[in-house]
Write an enzyme that holds these catalytic residues in place. Structure first.
Site, short mmCIF file in Angstrom:
data_model
loop_
_atom_site.label_atom_id
_atom_site.label_comp_id
_atom_site.label_asym_id
_atom_site.label_seq_id
_atom_site.Cartn_x
_atom_site.Cartn_y
_atom_site.Cartn_z
CG HIS A 37 1.30 -2.09 5.18
ND1 HIS A 37 0.73 -2.90 4.23
CD2 HIS A 37 2.47 -1.62 4.62
CE1 HIS A 37 1.50 -2.92 3.15
NE2 HIS A 37 2.55 -2.16 3.37
CB SER A 93 2.40 0.65 -4.25
OG SER A 93 2.97 -0.60 -3.96
CB CYS A 152 7.72 -1.26 5.95
SG CYS A 152 7.51 0.50 6.22
N1 NVA Z 1 3.87 4.35 6.91
C1 NVA Z 1 4.17 4.29 5.49
C2 NVA Z 1 4.32 2.88 5.05
C3 NVA Z 1 4.65 2.71 3.59
C4 NVA Z 1 4.76 1.27 3.20
C5 NVA Z 1 3.06 4.99 4.72
O1 NVA Z 1 1.90 4.75 5.04
O2 NVA Z 1 3.38 5.78 3.82
N1 CP Z 2 6.38 -1.47 2.09
C1 CP Z 2 5.52 -1.15 1.11
O1 CP Z 2 4.32 -1.40 1.21
O2 CP Z 2 6.08 -0.55 0.03
P1 CP Z 2 5.31 0.17 -1.16
O3 CP Z 2 4.65 1.39 -0.59
O4 CP Z 2 6.36 0.50 -2.17
O5 CP Z 2 4.29 -0.79 -1.71
#
Ligand code: NVA
Ligand code: CP
Length: 305
Positions: free
Chosen positions: A130, A52, A262
């Site tokens: 999310h 993240s 996102c």
């Molecule tokens: N769909 C993506 C969102 C990341 C914020 C994932 O789960 O990797």
């Molecule tokens: N959009 C989001 O959650 O980004 P990260 O994966 O960098 O936290």
């Protein structure tokens, strides 16, 4: 009874509006650098099983700025579901902290974490959804547009955790939601049904992005292979060939459409560099608002509003 935030529809419609209003207030205080520390003498445990940037930095900075201490636990510290039982970690971490947030693979694990924790648990992304992201997204749309009236959101790409969150928000707030995705990559049927059965929003699943984006207020995309599926990207790419958000697709949406993602984005895969850098792109305001909205969610769950 403690409250958790595992799905956006864990909040009622009224509570969603309350959190959005609170986010506006905490954002203004943040921008004024006001000495506002409702979380003094509080701590937040942040459990990450996945990578993240935004989520880690926004939660840690946000909680600190509200006067608290946030503890970042890497996948090496707590590998939920591997080193010890989820229900044990839930009770142990609850003894030290006022709030827990977690980013996990298996959605069942966050449900178990919340069931056994004695403090509020916030879902910071699972394979299924999310919710913090979608609260920040709807806040950003309202901030830009002034209202959410007759709003048309067109998501273009993989029917993934972001789509499930949009669908669950559509069960609480009324808008027009279109998911334009390849036939093999549709969102979960039960979640589509949940959104439709709520009877508030219109929900369409489309396989023709050029058709779907017509009259969109928002064109939204996300990566074609999410965390945990990255090794599938090359196999997936041919299915998504017509689903790139590029200048032609934005032109089909019309001049008033904004672009959202996102993030993290894979430039020139699901979205072109030109669209990311265009005046229609509001991705960095969207990213900033993660922090303000999450601050509001934490204040709400901790009963500090
Ligand atoms: N769909 C993506 C969102 C990341 C914020 C994932 O789960 O990797
Ligand atoms: N959009 C989001 O959650 O980004 P990260 O994966 O960098 O936290």
């Amino acid at each position: 009874m403690k409250r958790d935030f595992l799905h956006v529809d864990d909040l009622s419609t009224e509570e969603i509006w309350q959190v959005l209003e609170l986010a506006r207030d905490v954002k203004a205080r943040f921008q004024r650098r006001e000495d506002y520390r409702p979380f003094r003498n509080h701590s937040l445990a942040m459990i990450f099983n996945k990578q993240s940037a935004r989520t880690r930095v926004s939660f840690e900075t946000g909680f600190y700025r509200l006067g608290g201490h946030a503890i970042y636990l890497t996948p090496q510290d707590i590998e939920i579901g591997k080193r010890e039982a989820v229900k044990d970690i839930a009770r142990v971490v609850s003894r030290y902290n006022d709030l827990i947030m977690a980013r996990l693979f298996d959605h069942a694990h966050i449900e178990e974490l919340a069931a056994y924790a004695t403090v509020p648990v916030i879902n910071a992304l699972t394979d299924y959804n999310h919710p913090c992201q979608i609260m920040a997204d709807i806040f950003t749309i309202r901030e830009k547009r002034g209202n959410l009236d007759d709003l048309k959101i067109v998501y273009v790409g993989d029917g993934n955790n972001i789509v499930h969150s949009w669908l669950r928000l559509a069960a609480r707030l009324p808008f027009h939601f279109v998911c334009a995705c390849p036939e093999r990559y549709t969102p979960e049927e039960a979640t589509v049904a949940l959104a439709r059965e709520a009877g508030l929003s219109t929900i369409a699943i489309d396989h023709d992005p050029m058709h779907a984006v017509r009259d969109a207020d928002v064109v939204y995309t996300d990566v074609w292979a999410s965390m945990g599926q990255k090794h599938e990207l090359e196999e997936r790419r041919p299915h998504f060939a017509n689903f790139q958000v590029n200048e032609a697709l934005m032109a089909a949406a019309g001049p008033s459409a904004v672009f959202m993602h996102c993030l993290p984005a894979q430039r020139d895969i699901e979205v072109t560099d030109a669209v990311m850098e265009s005046p229609a792109s509001i991705v960095f305001d969207q990213a900033e608002n993660r922090m303000h909205v999450q601050n509001a969610i934490m204040l709400f769950l901790a009963g500090k509003c």
